[in-house]
Design a protein around this motif. Structure first.
Motif: not given
Length: 330
Positions: A182-190, A200-205, A212-215, A219-226
């Protein structure tokens, strides 16, 4: 039927057409209009990515697979048994077809994937009369987008209804998991990724992994990195941003805290490492050491999503047994 494959690799607007012609058909066509003309039914085929194996297995077509490049990376137990019996031939190093060995097999079709327009092996095989069709599942960024490529194999193998039923089942399971969250009350930072040679190699946003992390309610730390591929980050940036992280998902190929710390002492400074909240898919392997996630996860996004929900929001699945993501060893 005409099979349309659009953008089989990122960064270029390409549209390929493949004609699927039943045996003894009287249809007349101009072969130059198509990348390949594929005569059905297909009795033997060669595939080139482990992500193609689950589709063949699900559609009951594994017996039609006659060769694969890099068989040791295949994790499927049923496929490994056929490899041991000599029914699936080794066709060269991972991802590189040995043309001579393929010609000796004379398959009805090769299912490849494209990293760009220049592939001499495929061109040579096409000239020799063996049709090649490109599978673009790896370019999809949404989990259900990858899973839907079972329909691609359904058309090639004459099992459209079976492929559609499988996808609909996976789609329903995936959406039900999202509904449970549903709609989680909190979104832990990932945090995700790992350092390699000071980068450091990480998935782009916009990538598959970030989606997957979003769904899963993170709250993925680099979600806003296109971008849909990987980010190359400085270690300093990760140490600053990573100080917010509660969980660390997919730390490359690491399977234990000890090995991670030996490889990079900086990892221990990150909260998920200190709090033992690092989870990896690299521990779940097939008989020959292939990582199951790379092979099966694209066709079972429902299981990946449930794994991640059970980690980030354990109250949703309190008694859940994960398929792919497991805690790191000490």
């Amino acid at each position: 039927q005409i099979l349309h494959i659009r953008n089989p690799w990122p960064g270029e607007d390409i549209h390929y057409q493949y004609a699927l012609i039943p045996q003894n058909s009287t249809v007349e066509l101009v072969e130059e209009d198509f990348e390949s003309v594929i005569h059905l039914p297909i009795k033997q085929l060669v595939v080139t990515s482990t992500t193609h194996i689950p589709a063949l297995e699900e559609l009951g077509a594994l017996h039609q697979l006659s060769g694969f490049p890099g068989t040791r990376y295949i994790s499927s137990a049923a496929a490994r048994e056929r490899i041991a019996q000599g029914q699936i031939a080794e066709l060269g190093p991972n991802g590189q077809l040995n043309v001579e060995q393929v010609l000796a097999l004379q398959p009805d079709l090769i299912v490849g994937y494209g990293m760009g327009p220049d592939n001499r092996s495929f061109e040579t095989l096409q000239r020799a009369g063996i049709p090649v069709v490109l599978n673009g599942d790896w370019t999809e960024t949404h989990p259900l987008g990858k899973a839907e490529w079972i329909r691609f194999f359904g058309y090639l193998l004459g099992k459209e209804e079976q492929a559609d039923a499988f996808f609909r089942s996976i789609e329903a399971n995936y959406l039900e998991a999202k509904k449970q969250l549903s709609k989680p009350e909190n979104r832990p930072k990932v945090l995700s990724g790992a350092v390699f040679k000071d980068v450091w190699y990480a998935p782009a946003g916009n990538s598959w992994a970030a989606t997957f992390i979003e769904e899963a309610g993170g709250d993925y730390l680099w979600k806003d990195q296109p971008g849909t591929g990987s980010l190359s980050l400085s270690l300093e940036e990760v140490l600053v941003q990573g100080a917010q992280a509660e969980f660390w998902i997919a730390p490359s190929q690491y399977t234990s805290y000890q090995v991670m710390q030996e490889a990079s002492v900086h990892d221990a400074a990150l909260p998920p490492f200190d709090n033992k909240k690092v989870y990896t898919f690299a521990k779940t392997k097939g008989e020959s050491g292939g990582v199951l996630y790379y092979e099966l996860a694209p066709y079972r996004p429902d299981l990946v999503l449930k794994d991640l929900i059970s980690i980030l929001h354990p109250e949703v699945y309190p008694d859940y047994t994960p398929t792919f993501f497991l805690p790191l060893d000490p």
